[in-house]
Design a protein around this motif. Structure first.
Motif, PDB file in Angstrom:
ATOM      1  N   PHE A 403      28.854  41.721  58.324  1.00  0.00           N
ATOM      2  CA  PHE A 403      30.236  42.197  58.243  1.00  0.00           C
ATOM      3  C   PHE A 403      30.938  42.039  59.587  1.00  0.00           C
ATOM      4  O   PHE A 403      32.107  41.657  59.649  1.00  0.00           O
ATOM      5  CB  PHE A 403      30.266  43.652  57.779  1.00  0.00           C
ATOM      6  N   GLU A 404      30.248  42.339  60.655  1.00  0.00           N
ATOM      7  CA  GLU A 404      30.826  42.215  61.988  1.00  0.00           C
ATOM      8  C   GLU A 404      31.284  40.787  62.258  1.00  0.00           C
ATOM      9  O   GLU A 404      32.356  40.561  62.838  1.00  0.00           O
ATOM     10  CB  GLU A 404      29.782  42.632  63.024  1.00  0.00           C
ATOM     11  N   GLU A 405      30.508  39.807  61.814  1.00  0.00           N
ATOM     12  CA  GLU A 405      30.776  38.405  62.121  1.00  0.00           C
ATOM     13  C   GLU A 405      31.548  37.691  61.017  1.00  0.00           C
ATOM     14  O   GLU A 405      31.644  36.467  61.027  1.00  0.00           O
ATOM     15  CB  GLU A 405      29.451  37.693  62.388  1.00  0.00           C
ATOM     16  N   HIS A 406      32.100  38.436  60.074  1.00  0.00           N
ATOM     17  CA  HIS A 406      32.948  37.891  59.018  1.00  0.00           C
ATOM     18  C   HIS A 406      32.208  36.931  58.098  1.00  0.00           C
ATOM     19  O   HIS A 406      32.794  36.020  57.524  1.00  0.00           O
ATOM     20  CB  HIS A 406      34.185  37.182  59.617  1.00  0.00           C
ATOM     21  N   ARG A 407      30.909  37.147  57.940  1.00  0.00           N
ATOM     22  CA  ARG A 407      30.177  36.396  56.936  1.00  0.00           C
ATOM     23  C   ARG A 407      30.197  37.128  55.596  1.00  0.00           C
ATOM     24  O   ARG A 407      29.884  36.559  54.567  1.00  0.00           O
ATOM     25  CB  ARG A 407      28.738  36.149  57.405  1.00  0.00           C
ATOM     26  N   MET A 408      30.550  38.407  55.625  1.00  0.00           N
ATOM     27  CA  MET A 408      30.742  39.203  54.428  1.00  0.00           C
ATOM     28  C   MET A 408      31.969  40.083  54.620  1.00  0.00           C
ATOM     29  O   MET A 408      32.367  40.369  55.747  1.00  0.00           O
ATOM     30  CB  MET A 408      29.512  40.077  54.137  1.00  0.00           C
ATOM     31  N   GLY A 409      32.561  40.475  53.521  1.00  0.00           N
ATOM     32  CA  GLY A 409      33.712  41.372  53.563  1.00  0.00           C
ATOM     33  C   GLY A 409      33.578  42.433  52.493  1.00  0.00           C
ATOM     34  O   GLY A 409      32.677  42.385  51.649  1.00  0.00           O
ATOM     35  N   VAL A 410      34.467  43.408  52.520  1.00  0.00           N
ATOM     36  CA  VAL A 410      34.537  44.415  51.468  1.00  0.00           C
ATOM     37  C   VAL A 410      35.997  44.821  51.332  1.00  0.00           C
ATOM     38  O   VAL A 410      36.725  44.915  52.321  1.00  0.00           O
ATOM     39  CB  VAL A 410      33.651  45.646  51.782  1.00  0.00           C
ATOM     40  N   ASP A 411      36.440  45.013  50.089  1.00  0.00           N
ATOM     41  CA  ASP A 411      37.860  45.271  49.825  1.00  0.00           C
ATOM     42  C   ASP A 411      38.020  46.277  48.700  1.00  0.00           C
ATOM     43  O   ASP A 411      37.166  46.386  47.811  1.00  0.00           O
ATOM     44  CB  ASP A 411      38.561  43.968  49.408  1.00  0.00           C
ATOM     45  N   GLN A 412      39.108  47.028  48.764  1.00  0.00           N
ATOM     46  CA  GLN A 412      39.535  47.840  47.633  1.00  0.00           C
ATOM     47  C   GLN A 412      40.666  47.098  46.934  1.00  0.00           C
ATOM     48  O   GLN A 412      41.675  46.744  47.555  1.00  0.00           O
ATOM     49  CB  GLN A 412      40.028  49.212  48.092  1.00  0.00           C
ATOM     50  N   ILE A 413      40.476  46.854  45.654  1.00  0.00           N
ATOM     51  CA  ILE A 413      41.472  46.150  44.836  1.00  0.00           C
ATOM     52  C   ILE A 413      42.013  47.125  43.806  1.00  0.00           C
ATOM     53  O   ILE A 413      41.243  47.665  42.989  1.00  0.00           O
ATOM     54  CB  ILE A 413      40.850  44.932  44.128  1.00  0.00           C
ATOM     55  N   LEU A 414      43.296  47.382  43.840  1.00  0.00           N
ATOM     56  CA  LEU A 414      43.931  48.275  42.880  1.00  0.00           C
ATOM     57  C   LEU A 414      44.725  47.447  41.880  1.00  0.00           C
ATOM     58  O   LEU A 414      45.530  46.596  42.272  1.00  0.00           O
ATOM     59  CB  LEU A 414      44.865  49.262  43.572  1.00  0.00           C
ATOM     60  N   ALA A 415      44.481  47.699  40.600  1.00  0.00           N
ATOM     61  CA  ALA A 415      45.195  46.979  39.550  1.00  0.00           C
ATOM     62  C   ALA A 415      45.657  47.975  38.490  1.00  0.00           C
ATOM     63  O   ALA A 415      45.156  49.101  38.406  1.00  0.00           O
ATOM     64  CB  ALA A 415      44.298  45.908  38.929  1.00  0.00           C
ATOM     65  N   VAL A 416      46.606  47.548  37.684  1.00  0.00           N
ATOM     66  CA  VAL A 416      47.110  48.381  36.586  1.00  0.00           C
ATOM     67  C   VAL A 416      47.073  47.560  35.299  1.00  0.00           C
ATOM     68  O   VAL A 416      47.071  46.329  35.328  1.00  0.00           O
ATOM     69  CB  VAL A 416      48.557  48.872  36.849  1.00  0.00           C
ATOM     70  N   ARG A 417      47.044  48.281  34.193  1.00  0.00           N
ATOM     71  CA  ARG A 417      47.236  47.644  32.886  1.00  0.00           C
ATOM     72  C   ARG A 417      48.690  47.877  32.500  1.00  0.00           C
ATOM     73  O   ARG A 417      49.058  48.993  32.113  1.00  0.00           O
ATOM     74  CB  ARG A 417      46.301  48.240  31.843  1.00  0.00           C
ATOM     75  N   PRO A 418      49.529  46.867  32.623  1.00  0.00           N
ATOM     76  CA  PRO A 418      50.962  47.095  32.365  1.00  0.00           C
ATOM     77  C   PRO A 418      51.209  47.508  30.908  1.00  0.00           C
ATOM     78  O   PRO A 418      50.460  47.140  29.997  1.00  0.00           O
ATOM     79  CB  PRO A 418      51.595  45.723  32.654  1.00  0.00           C
ATOM     80  N   LYS A 419      52.259  48.268  30.715  1.00  0.00           N
ATOM     81  CA  LYS A 419      52.684  48.608  29.362  1.00  0.00           C
ATOM     82  C   LYS A 419      53.308  47.378  28.699  1.00  0.00           C
ATOM     83  O   LYS A 419      53.588  46.370  29.363  1.00  0.00           O
ATOM     84  CB  LYS A 419      53.684  49.752  29.411  1.00  0.00           C
ATOM     85  N   ASP A 420      53.526  47.462  27.400  1.00  0.00           N
ATOM     86  CA  ASP A 420      54.105  46.321  26.689  1.00  0.00           C
ATOM     87  C   ASP A 420      55.458  45.930  27.256  1.00  0.00           C
ATOM     88  O   ASP A 420      55.854  44.759  27.203  1.00  0.00           O
ATOM     89  CB  ASP A 420      54.249  46.653  25.196  1.00  0.00           C
TER      90      ASP A 420
END
Length: 440
Positions: A403-420
């Motif tokens: 992780f320190e050397e940018h060979r791996m990463g970690v992320d929080q991804i927020l998504a929604v299920r839109p209404k019709d």
């Protein structure tokens, strides 16, 4: 009259002197390493990190398997060791490989014959050595339900006592969210700040229904129920984890708010949840199965509901977990580039609304666990044995550097299920997410 005597010249026929030129040849160039062999001989720069070959078995193992996994096995068994700080040694090696562009050359028949003659002269030739007992031995089709159960059990059913010793009191086994550099700010504080951030991003409130897929030891499940009075369905494939979470739920009097299910995510029924979370569980979903996983996330949500995926990633040239991690830590793990994960979430019908990179938070998290491992080494060895303790030392040191050397990463991804109608229900600004838990 005294005759001056000159100091004897050091022998150049020891094992280290015979092996050092071969190592340079096999690695494609000179490494800033010093080699010390079982016979006391040493070769290489005197101010470099020292790699110790403790027995001929190390050489025999590497002759049979001259790659990352062979080196890892030799370290786990104690046939190879580092003098001093393991992290500094690995950092030095990887920096040299990167900066000097070292690539193992294609070896000729003559090269291999020379190596075999050297090994024979050192008494290191013999049958293939068995892999350490800590290595995973899975059968069946990758990511089938039975194999997935075995893979999760290998990693997470090591024992609740082991993880309770390793982790802080939150029992959160995922990247923390470090909001302070104050001396009294702890790993547990970073985990609570991470849990608070997730709950805010999911907009939890009393009575909200949360599906926590891959709930671990219940850190998010318990926090969401206790602090937000959310109604949580916690799902895990690990029998040990399920038992632990049920016990904590009863201990805290949260039975009316939390249901724990010991099952595969593919067997989850129902739906219409207000929020779904998956915190570092998606790495265990196979590449071919990930579209079905994102479809499950979409199906479980009500229109307007939110999903948060916290997940590790790798670059496009190394999407998997690597031979060591997949053999000893997390069998069948698959980490893809972040962009691919975002694309798969969107393909399922979800709308990705925010991505927060947390890469710099992971080295701090892992090093806190590693300090505990070293500080309580004898307790870990008594609990799981020295080879397993060495597996985890190598895993934590290597992970922090990745992780320190940018060979791996970690992320929080927020998504929604839109209404019709297309409405997302998202706020106009995101500033309320980042207040500390104590300010709520």
């Amino acid at each position: 009259m005294t005759v001056a005597r000159t100091a004897p010249r050091p022998s150049r026929t020891g094992a280290a002197h015979l092996l050092y030129p071969l190592i340079e040849q096999f690695l494609g160039g000179r490494l800033p390493l010093r080699l010390r062999a079982w016979d006391g001989s040493a070769a290489g720069p005197e101010d470099a990190p020292v790699v110790v070959l403790r027995s001929r078995r190390a050489l025999r193992r590497l002759l049979w398997q001259p790659d990352e996994l062979g080196l890892a096995q030799a370290y786990i068994t104690g046939e190879i060791d580092f003098e001093g700080d393991l992290a500094d040694g690995l950092r030095t090696i990887w920096s040299a490989v990167r900066e000097r562009g070292l690539r193992p050359p294609k070896l000729t028949v003559a090269d291999r014959a020379r190596a075999a003659r050297t090994a024979l002269s050192l008494g290191a030739v013999g049958p293939r050595l068995p892999a350490p007992a800590a290595q995973a031995r899975l059968t069946g089709s990758p990511h089938s339900k039975s194999r997935a159960r075995a893979a999760i059990s290998h990693h997470y059913d090591l024992s609740n006592d082991f993880y309770a010793l390793l982790l802080d009191e939150t029992m959160a086994y995922s990247c923390g969210y470090w909001t302070s550099d104050a001396p009294d700010y702890t790993s547990a504080d970073s985990q609570r700040d991470k849990l608070e951030l997730i709950c805010r991003k999911l907009e939890l409130r009393p009575g909200a229904r949360l599906l926590d897929i891959g709930c671990g030891w219940g850190s998010l499940t318990l926090y969401a129920a206790q602090e937000y009075r959310a109604r949580v369905t916690a799902v895990t494939l690990s029998r040990e984890q399920a038992a632990y979470v049920r016990a904590r739920v009863a201990e805290r009097g949260l039975e009316e708010l939390v249901e724990v299910r010991h099952r595969d995510y593919r067997d989850i029924t129902g739906g219409d949840y207000d929020a779904v979370s998956s915190v570092e569980m998606g790495e265990h979903v196979g590449d071919a199965d990930y579209p079905a996983f994102t479809a499950t996330l979409h199906r479980m949500l009500r229109p307007g509901g939110r999903v948060l995926v916290q997940q590790m990633s790798r670059g496009t040239t190394a999407p998997g977990g690597g031979a060591f991690i997949e053999s000893y830590i997390a069998p069948d793990m698959h980490m893809r580039p972040l962009g691919d994960t975002v694309g798969l979430l969107e393909s399922s019908g979800l709308e990705v609304r925010a991505v927060e990179a947390m890469r710099e938070h992971y080295p701090r998290t892992v090093r806190a666990w590693h300090r505990t491992l070293e500080d309580r080494w004898d307790e870990f060895v008594a609990l799981v044995g020295e080879q397993t303790a060495r597996v985890w030392r190598l895993y934590m040191v290597g992970s922090a550097l990745a992780f320190e050397e940018h060979r791996m990463g970690v992320d929080q991804i927020l998504a929604v299920r839109p209404k019709d109608t297309g409405a997302s229900g998202m706020p106009g600004t995101l500033r309320d997410w980042y207040a500390r838990a104590g300010d709520r």
